[in-house]
Design an enzyme around this catalytic site. Sequence first.
Site, PDB file in Angstrom:
ATOM      1  N   LYS A   1      -8.258 -18.495  23.868  1.00 32.62           N
ATOM      2  CA  LYS A   1      -6.311 -17.824  23.559  1.00 32.62           C
ATOM      3  C   LYS A   1      -5.742 -19.611  23.150  1.00 32.62           C
ATOM      4  CE  LYS A   1      -2.416 -16.058  25.677  1.00 32.62           C
ATOM      5  NZ  LYS A   1      -1.301 -17.353  26.026  1.00 32.62           N
TER       6      LYS A   1
ATOM      7  N   ASP B   1      -3.551 -22.908  22.419  1.00 35.80           N
ATOM      8  CA  ASP B   1      -2.098 -23.365  23.304  1.00 35.80           C
ATOM      9  C   ASP B   1      -0.814 -23.856  21.558  1.00 35.80           C
ATOM     10  OD1 ASP B   1      -0.407 -23.509  24.714  1.00 35.80           O
ATOM     11  OD2 ASP B   1      -0.277 -24.887  26.303  1.00 35.80           O
TER      12      ASP B   1
ATOM     13  N   GLU C   1      -6.473 -22.327  27.595  1.00 35.99           N
ATOM     14  CA  GLU C   1      -5.199 -21.631  28.397  1.00 35.99           C
ATOM     15  C   GLU C   1      -5.515 -20.417  28.905  1.00 35.99           C
ATOM     16  OE1 GLU C   1      -0.531 -20.356  27.170  1.00 35.99           O
ATOM     17  OE2 GLU C   1      -1.250 -20.415  25.313  1.00 35.99           O
TER      18      GLU C   1
END
Length: 327
Positions: free
Chosen positions: A34, A36, A179
């Site tokens: 993931k 950011d 993240e």
Amino acid sequence: MPLRAESGFPELIRPMLASPGQLPPGSGWAFEFKWDGVRTVTYARGGRVRAMTRNDLEVSATYPEVRALSALLGDHEAVLDGEIVALGARKQPDFGRLQSRMHVARPGDDLLARVPVVYYVFDLLHLDGRSLLGASYAERRQELAALGLGGQAEVRVPPSFSEVHGEDVLAVAEDYGLEGVVAKRVTSRYEPGRRSAAWVKVPLVRTQEVLIGGWRPGDGRRAGTIGSLLLGVRCDDGVHYVGKVGTGFTHSALLDLQQRLRPLERAESPFVDAVPADHARRAHWVRPELVGEVEYRAWTTDRRLRHSSWRGLRPDKDPDDVRMPAP
């Protein structure tokens, strides 16, 4: 549904969104890190690259690095989905650094050199006259890999892990200070503009998009500026108060917020529920039109953010999409 030009090349495909949740059990899932940054769908055609955010804001001039796609794609016409990310000193996503680029419509050479960004491309939605929205995630990733989008620092295709345990990918993300991860069902089609259970985001850093509904003046070193922001999220009956945030600001961010909030001032609280008296004291109320993001420890039982810290404004997000998460 995607909007199309007469030629058949899409004018607008809104990004598919992931639902928050836990790592899904069983097989049939691929896992990505993931990132950011700012979610961006890019449209590359005829030597021109157009970049659009989640709330239909064109940011091609804000992030001219995406133009590198033109040389990488050659004669291909494509629509790609990805994330614009600024990297820190350890080559990890640094949302704080990205903030210095997010509000600059046309960055100069100095800012481009000081805060370069990278476009992480993780999906392919349209290629050479063919829509890939109905193709499976596995098929789209295979076609994306075949494009060979490498060789330039501005564009990268991050890995997708389909034959590993999600816990292992999440552990690597934690080790590298990322993240979190996004789990994607390998058979899933692309659903434009929809928050789908076929994609599940599992964050390590808890963040929440918020609406600014007011602010309180600061004291001491912050006298004359903002001391804290009063935050809300949208529910079916209006904007509900979820607490205040007074940490995580730079001095320049506070000055910028003051300028942006001044024309939004209103006489009464915009929240449909009561704001605690000690929070409302000396409050300046504003129309809840600015979207920000906070990092937080937990939600309290009365649905307030606990130990929140300001991360920055999110001009790429639509105020109507700022919602209370499921309990």
